[in-house]
Design an enzyme around this catalytic site. Structure first.
Site, short mmCIF file in Angstrom:
data_model
loop_
_atom_site.label_atom_id
_atom_site.label_comp_id
_atom_site.label_asym_id
_atom_site.label_seq_id
_atom_site.Cartn_x
_atom_site.Cartn_y
_atom_site.Cartn_z
N LYS A 147 -9.86 0.40 -2.42
CA LYS A 147 -10.09 0.22 -1.11
C LYS A 147 -10.21 1.38 -0.52
CE LYS A 147 -6.66 -1.27 2.58
NZ LYS A 147 -5.39 -1.76 2.84
N ASP A 166 0.87 -1.19 -0.12
CA ASP A 166 -0.06 -0.06 0.09
C ASP A 166 0.96 1.29 -0.12
OD1 ASP A 166 -1.65 -2.15 0.50
OD2 ASP A 166 -3.00 -0.72 1.80
N LYS A 217 -6.60 3.47 -3.29
CA LYS A 217 -7.03 3.46 -1.85
C LYS A 217 -7.12 5.05 -1.36
CE LYS A 217 -4.96 1.93 2.53
NZ LYS A 217 -3.99 1.15 3.13
#
Lengths: 217, 217
Positions: free
Chosen positions: A184, A91, A155
């Site tokens: 996300k 991430d 995300k």
């Protein structure tokens, strides 16, 4: 709105505080196996620990890169090390400072380079765009860059910028991103109804620290 | 308490938000020259910009390493790059997660390795111990490790952990550290009286975003 069956399978069970301990990571991994979360998300320092603890399970091991401010100049080598240590997902925070300075070329090149690196290494890559700090136009533009580079996920949030995922931002991202690029949502997700609402407007994965509270509520 | 003459010379004029822009860094550097601050402290992404802007001045250029969570596994290469880009000082976050997990050997080795690296490169090194997350015993112990490695400064806070410098913590650090090891107090310093109080109990440098408000109040 329809309820979500198997909510746990959407959740990256996450611990990313500066004072995270080994014991907390052990508990996180036990909980991930018990509830069947999609992944654990742990600091780089604890990736090897999580790999050991989750051996034989199908739970993914995510870690964070350039986190949470995004202006690290060593994201590529951080990704390579995450792979070496056994992570399966990274991430990565975009360079928000470059974006806010209007250096879109830098932002685009970084997203492209890091996506190619992650994919060459067989890693799933999620780009954290920190929606709370962006205008709607900036969110749209960076989503297009992410789509151009065929990232796996966009995300919403780190959880450190004073604002997390919102229904409006996920809707906006979903309207810009092609169906092949997943979303996300993360930051401030505390109960089942908000988690389900985010999924219903297009989130494919949720980053949560309060995962058990969410699935048991 | 005695007033502090030339307060500006104690201050690292700082901008470390994720959405920091090039324009903000330019303003920061102009202000540093106007007021005579000790240093500017900028994200790694803006070090070269600051070097260009401060050419010919005596103002130091500090950047941050492993910031703000401390669990980066690439601090050494980040320090080397800071040097290459022209930084003169590095503010490095210790591995708080390792400390909190009881892995003091890791913490000690990291402090020692990074201090040796910084000094070999001619850089001033400050270790941020994030006092708000530590017990008094942990503060004392990590100060002793810093003293053993002859770091230049022990620094209180990142400003991202929900608590900044306090008079009590600076006093405690001063009582443990030998006079040769300096203290940088940072996080939440908003006015001259608090700035002077921190200096009067032993702080040698202050990290401030509101530097002008402080020196002009």
């Amino acid at each position: 709105m329809p309820p979500v069956s198997n909510l746990a399978s959407y959740i990256d069970h996450t611990v990313l505080k500066p004072a995270t301990t080994k014991e907390q990571v052990q508990q996180l991994c036990e909980e991930a196996m018990k509830y069947g979360f999609a992944a654990v998300c742990v600091p780089p320092y604890f990736v090897e620990e999580a790999v050991d603890l989750l051996k034989g399970s199908t739970i993914n091991i995510a870690t964070v890169i350039g986190f949470p401010l995004g202006y690290s100049t060593h994201k590529l080598v951080e990704i390579e090390q995450a792979k070496e240590q056994g992570a399966t997902e990274v991430d990565v925070v975009i360079n928000i400072a470059a974006l806010k300075s209007g250096n879109w070329e830098f932002v685009a090149k970084e997203i492209d380079l890091l996506t190619n690196t992650a994919h060459r290494l067989g890693l799933v890559i999620k780009f954290i765009i920190e929606t709370a700090l962006l205008t709607n136009e900036e969110i749209e533009k960076v989503c297009i860059l992410c789509a151009n580079s065929a990232v796996d996920y966009v995300k919403t949030s780190t959880g450190f910028a004073g604002g997390g995922a919102t229904i409006e931002h996920v809707k906006l991202m979903r309207s810009v991103l092609p169906a092949t690029i997943k979303i996300k949502a993360s930051g401030g997700i505390k109960d089942r109804s908000f988690a389900e609402a985010l999924i219903n407007v297009g989130a494919n994965r949720l980053g949560c620290s309060r995962s058990i509270q969410i699935v048991e509520s």
